[in-house]
Write an enzyme that holds these catalytic residues in place. Structure first.
Site, mmCIF file in Angstrom:
data_model
loop_
_atom_site.group_PDB
_atom_site.id
_atom_site.type_symbol
_atom_site.label_atom_id
_atom_site.label_comp_id
_atom_site.label_asym_id
_atom_site.label_seq_id
_atom_site.Cartn_x
_atom_site.Cartn_y
_atom_site.Cartn_z
ATOM 1 N N CYS A 113 33.912 86.925 36.580
ATOM 2 C CA CYS A 113 34.719 85.872 37.192
ATOM 3 C C CYS A 113 36.171 86.356 37.319
ATOM 4 O O CYS A 113 36.721 86.927 36.363
ATOM 5 C CB CYS A 113 34.668 84.608 36.349
ATOM 6 S SG CYS A 113 35.738 83.321 37.016
ATOM 7 N N GLU B 263 31.953 86.820 26.395
ATOM 8 C CA GLU B 263 33.225 86.894 27.133
ATOM 9 C C GLU B 263 34.329 87.442 26.234
ATOM 10 O O GLU B 263 35.128 88.284 26.653
ATOM 11 C CB GLU B 263 33.619 85.504 27.660
ATOM 12 C CG GLU B 263 34.933 85.550 28.431
ATOM 13 C CD GLU B 263 35.525 84.169 28.697
ATOM 14 O OE1 GLU B 263 34.805 83.294 29.208
ATOM 15 O OE2 GLU B 263 36.710 83.979 28.385
ATOM 16 N N THR C 104 37.931 81.490 28.189
ATOM 17 C CA THR C 104 38.086 80.520 29.294
ATOM 18 C C THR C 104 37.441 79.172 28.998
ATOM 19 O O THR C 104 37.884 78.153 29.513
ATOM 20 C CB THR C 104 37.467 81.070 30.604
ATOM 21 O OG1 THR C 104 36.103 81.389 30.343
ATOM 22 C CG2 THR C 104 38.207 82.276 31.110
ATOM 23 N N CYS D 31 40.145 78.048 31.862
ATOM 24 C CA CYS D 31 40.124 77.829 33.301
ATOM 25 C C CYS D 31 40.007 76.344 33.601
ATOM 26 O O CYS D 31 39.483 75.577 32.803
ATOM 27 C CB CYS D 31 39.051 78.674 33.966
ATOM 28 S SG CYS D 31 37.585 77.790 34.376
ATOM 29 N N SER E 211 27.831 78.072 25.290
ATOM 30 C CA SER E 211 28.905 77.553 24.437
ATOM 31 C C SER E 211 29.666 76.439 25.140
ATOM 32 O O SER E 211 30.118 75.494 24.508
ATOM 33 C CB SER E 211 29.852 78.666 23.998
ATOM 34 O OG SER E 211 30.810 78.916 24.969
ATOM 35 N N SER F 51 26.634 76.433 33.504
ATOM 36 C CA SER F 51 25.532 77.284 33.938
ATOM 37 C C SER F 51 24.254 76.481 34.204
ATOM 38 O O SER F 51 23.163 77.038 34.188
ATOM 39 C CB SER F 51 25.286 78.358 32.877
ATOM 40 O OG SER F 51 25.191 77.765 31.611
HETATM 41 FE FE1 SF4 Z 1 35.107 81.524 35.792
HETATM 42 FE FE2 SF4 Z 1 35.971 79.291 34.743
HETATM 43 FE FE3 SF4 Z 1 33.479 79.513 35.420
HETATM 44 FE FE4 SF4 Z 1 34.352 80.893 33.338
HETATM 45 S S1 SF4 Z 1 34.233 78.673 33.514
HETATM 46 S S2 SF4 Z 1 33.058 81.641 34.964
HETATM 47 S S3 SF4 Z 1 36.399 81.355 34.012
HETATM 48 S S4 SF4 Z 1 35.228 79.547 36.830
#
Ligand code: SF4
Length: 279
Positions: free
Chosen positions: A96, A126, A164, A192, A221, A264
């Site tokens: 990302c 991550e 994030t 984010c 998570s 997800s």
């Molecule tokens: Fe990207 Fe935010 Fe999705 Fe993580 S949560 S993959 S940082 S858009």
């Protein structure tokens, strides 16, 4: 019964982007993802049926003839990235862009001698990836206790970044504890917006709902955090992976049911739950 589906439920920008990039590879040969593309078993299985397998480690990557490997939205550490190239893999980097930005920050700041502090779970892929872009060992903090005990001799300047998907309020609390220690600190809030927005909407929805349903993979998570937030506001909060886990009898007396889902969780699963709760 009123059923309210959160507008922010489901795939975020980064996951959608990674899924689209994987989708473009369907039908080609020797395609793998490095680790499950997202924290959702159904999606991983579906991709497998379409010929996109999963490679879990560098060792596995070294044991099969190299083809194309897709880096998922969580990203990976620099050493692994380099090693995959050395092994002859063609890399499709679906990290990302928001995570990539953290890689750049920690690489640059640590290169200038700044101590990196990552607010996040050190076992989350991550965070493992972010750690691997630091030029000096970072410190990872996810609890008040760790923040209170944080004490780096000979360190003057800190750069604090966040996983994030970390809870925004908890991030602020931990930063506040560390700030009181008198270091020269640069705070980069790298949580984010997708996560913040989803968490804010989930909290507001849980406050007015009699029951809440949080949909997501059990290893996700961000879904786990969403569940914690909803549970704080609404005792009748249920964490499900798919419709199969849902006991609809539990909602028979609820006047208002809220539904949200982790980053997800595919749209078809959300819609299926939404439709069935309304019936
Ligand atoms: Fe990207 Fe935010 Fe999705 Fe993580 S949560 S993959 S940082 S858009």
């Amino acid at each position: 019964m009123e059923v309210i589906l959160a507008k922010t439920a489901g795939f975020c920008f980064g996951v959608k982007r990674a899924m689209d990039m994987a989708g473009e590879q369907v039908g080609k040969e020797h395609i793998y993802t490095f680790g499950p593309i997202i924290h959702n078993e159904e999606v991983v299985e579906d991709l497998k049926q379409k010929g996109i397998g999963v490679i879990h480690s560098l060792k596995e990557a070294a044991d099969v003839p190299p083809g194309t490997i897709i880096i998922r939205s969580h990203g990976i550490d620099k050493k692994t990235y380099t090693k995959l190239l050395e092994l002859g893999w063609n890399i499709i980097d679906a990290t990302c862009p928001f995570v990539k930005k953290i890689h750049r920050i920690v690489e640059e700041e640590s290169g200038q001698g700044t101590q990196i502090v990552i607010i996040g779970n050190e076992h989350h892929p991550e965070v493992e990836g972010i750690m691997g872009w630091c030029k000096t060992p970072p410190v990872v903090i996810d609890t008040d206790e760790k923040a209170f005990h944080f004490d780096k001799k000979n360190v003057k300047k800190l750069c604090i970044v966040s996983q994030t998907t970390f809870n925004y309020k908890k991030f602020q609390d931990l930063v506040e504890i560390i700030t009181k220690k008198g270091y020269d600190i640069v705070v980069r809030n790298t949580i984010c917006n997708a996560t913040e927005d989803r968490q804010t909407e989930a909290r507001a929805l849980a406050q007015k709902a009699d029951a809440m349903i949080v949909i997501g993979g059990k290893n996700s998570s961000n879904t786990q955090k969403l569940f914690e937030i909803c549970k704080e506001e609404c005792e009748n909060t249920y964490y499900i992976q798919t419709l199969r886990d849902l006991d609809l009898n539990k909602f028979s007396c609820a006047g208002c049911v809220g539904i949200t889902a982790g980053a997800s969780t595919p749209n078809n699963i959300i819609q299926e739950v939404h439709t069935n709760v309304r019936i």
